[in-house]
Design an enzyme around this catalytic site. Structure first.
Site, PDB file in Angstrom:
ATOM      1  N   ASN A   1       0.868  -1.177   0.000  1.00  0.00           N
ATOM      2  CA  ASN A   1       0.000   0.000   0.000  1.00  0.00           C
ATOM      3  C   ASN A   1       0.906   1.228   0.000  1.00  0.00           C
ATOM      4  OD1 ASN A   1      -1.861   2.005   0.365  1.00  0.00           O
ATOM      5  ND2 ASN A   1      -2.324   1.497   2.510  1.00  0.00           N
TER       6      ASN A   1
ATOM      7  N   LYS B   1       0.061   4.216  -0.357  1.00  0.00           N
ATOM      8  CA  LYS B   1      -0.625   5.410   0.173  1.00  0.00           C
ATOM      9  C   LYS B   1      -0.381   6.596  -0.764  1.00  0.00           C
ATOM     10  CE  LYS B   1       0.164   3.560   4.757  1.00  0.00           C
ATOM     11  NZ  LYS B   1      -0.108   3.723   6.157  1.00  0.00           N
TER      12      LYS B   1
ATOM     13  N   HIS C   1      -9.685   1.190   4.649  1.00  0.00           N
ATOM     14  CA  HIS C   1      -8.393   1.373   5.336  1.00  0.00           C
ATOM     15  C   HIS C   1      -8.596   2.321   6.514  1.00  0.00           C
ATOM     16  CE1 HIS C   1      -4.278   2.626   6.134  1.00  0.00           C
ATOM     17  NE2 HIS C   1      -3.919   1.502   5.544  1.00  0.00           N
TER      18      HIS C   1
ATOM     19  N   GLU D   1      -7.052   4.768   7.554  1.00  0.00           N
ATOM     20  CA  GLU D   1      -6.900   6.200   7.223  1.00  0.00           C
ATOM     21  C   GLU D   1      -8.170   6.736   6.555  1.00  0.00           C
ATOM     22  OE1 GLU D   1      -3.151   5.698   5.202  1.00  0.00           O
ATOM     23  OE2 GLU D   1      -2.308   5.083   7.128  1.00  0.00           O
TER      24      GLU D   1
ATOM     25  N   GLU E   1      -5.670  -4.940  10.547  1.00  0.00           N
ATOM     26  CA  GLU E   1      -4.617  -3.949  10.782  1.00  0.00           C
ATOM     27  C   GLU E   1      -4.922  -3.179  12.061  1.00  0.00           C
ATOM     28  OE1 GLU E   1      -2.639  -2.710   6.874  1.00  0.00           O
ATOM     29  OE2 GLU E   1      -4.477  -1.554   6.999  1.00  0.00           O
TER      30      GLU E   1
ATOM     31  N   GLY F   1       1.986   2.376  10.599  1.00  0.00           N
ATOM     32  CA  GLY F   1       2.900   3.509  10.418  1.00  0.00           C
ATOM     33  C   GLY F   1       3.581   3.956  11.699  1.00  0.00           C
TER      34      GLY F   1
ATOM     35  N   SER G   1       3.095  -2.052  10.292  1.00  0.00           N
ATOM     36  CA  SER G   1       4.547  -1.976  10.450  1.00  0.00           C
ATOM     37  C   SER G   1       5.267  -3.297  10.161  1.00  0.00           C
ATOM     38  CB  SER G   1       4.918  -1.455  11.849  1.00  0.00           C
ATOM     39  OG  SER G   1       4.397  -0.149  12.034  1.00  0.00           O
TER      40      SER G   1
HETATM   41  C1  PEP Z   1      -0.994   0.170   5.841  1.00  0.00           C
HETATM   42  O1  PEP Z   1      -0.993   1.290   5.391  1.00  0.00           O
HETATM   43  O2  PEP Z   1      -1.914  -0.585   5.517  1.00  0.00           O
HETATM   44  C2  PEP Z   1       0.084  -0.252   6.729  1.00  0.00           C
HETATM   45  C3  PEP Z   1       0.016  -1.409   7.322  1.00  0.00           C
HETATM   46  O3  PEP Z   1       1.133   0.645   6.880  1.00  0.00           O
HETATM   47  P1  PEP Z   1       2.531   0.352   7.636  1.00  0.00           P
HETATM   48  O4  PEP Z   1       3.061  -0.952   7.101  1.00  0.00           O
HETATM   49  O5  PEP Z   1       3.395   1.507   7.287  1.00  0.00           O
HETATM   50  O6  PEP Z   1       2.232   0.262   9.100  1.00  0.00           O
END
Ligand code: PEP
Length: 249
Positions: free
Chosen positions: A9, A11, A94, A96, A166, A172, A211
């Site tokens: 992803n 983003k 997601h 976000e 998640e 992040g 992460s």
């Molecule tokens: C994500 O954006 O779905 C995500 C898991 O980001 P990160 O790996 O940076 O935590």
């Protein structure tokens, strides 16, 4: 037997040069013989992504979509448009989108329904905030997020989707859930789905996101209910993402 899936992803990151570099490295370094891989690119880079990944076995998709087919919806992108650029997947819900853009469980369910109607596989993102985890309501939160989708598309519809668990506190932040923490919630998700349909529960891919790095991927992916990962930050570093895919293969 479920196949592992690892998805990038990106983003709202990238430039033409960076996207060209990443796509070339993914094409060169990722083998989809034993696992599936996908890239969620920003809309403007989807034509480049289609060109760069066609014929590689790596899929791609949009990070969001709107439910209507076309019309006066300034700023939105339809599933028909995504399909025109070869998208097999679309991210839905997601964290976000939920927190920054107000997408409720009902909006997310409508988007899953629209994706399924258009034949694009929704990757349904769910997960609890830190406050919710600390209040001991993680299972309640993920159940409500999934139940809203089942209420809209039925268990058969959910069965045509991919789930990405998640935990919001791990996205992040550099704080990965431990493999045991992640497995515990994945097992719960599979169990609650099995109460609707054991076949769907057995076959649905449930990815972990938050992460994930090359160093943590192998142990996470070796958990019995973790079928790969949704990767944000580390998917912008070619060697990291290639290594994370290898850990799933
Ligand atoms: C994500 O954006 O779905 C995500 C898991 O980001 P990160 O790996 O940076 O935590």
């Amino acid at each position: 037997m479920r196949r592992a899936l690892v998805a990038a992803n990106w983003k709202m990151n990238g430039t033409k040069a960076k996207v060209t570099e990443l796509l070339a490295a993914f094409k060169e370094g990722i083998s989809t013989d034993n696992m599936d891989a996908a890239v969620f690119a920003p809309f403007v880079y989807l034509p480049m992504t289609e060109e760069g990944l066609s014929g590689t076995g790596i899929a791609w998709g949009g990070q969001c979509s709107y439910t209507a087919e076309s019309g006066a919806f300034t700023g939105e992108t339809s599933l028909a448009m995504l399909k025109e650029f070869g998208c097999q997947y679309v991210l839905v819900g997601h964290s976000e989108r939920r927190t920054l853009f107000g997408e409720t469980n009902e909006v997310v369910a409508d988007k899953v329904a629209a994706a399924l109607e258009q034949g694009v596989c929704p990757m349904l993102c769910i997960g609890e905030t830190l406050e919710e985890r600390e209040s001991g309501i993680t299972e309640k939160v993920v159940k409500e997020q999934i139940d809203a989708v089942i209420a809209k598309v039925g268990i058969e519809g959910l069965g045509k989707s991919v789930i990405a668990y998640e935990p919001v506190w791990a996205i992040g932040t550099g704080k990965t859930a431990t493999p045991e923490q992640a497995q515990e919630t994945h097992a719960y998700i599979r169990k609650m789905i099995s109460e609707h349909d054991t076949n769907v529960a057995e076959n649905i891919q449930i990815l972990y996101g938050g992460s994930v790095k090359a160093a943590s991927a192998k142990e996470l992916f070796s958990q019995p209910d973790i079928d790969g990962g949704l990767v944000g930050g580390a998917s912008l570093i070619a060697e990291e993402f290639v290594a994370i895919c290898a850990a799933a293969g």
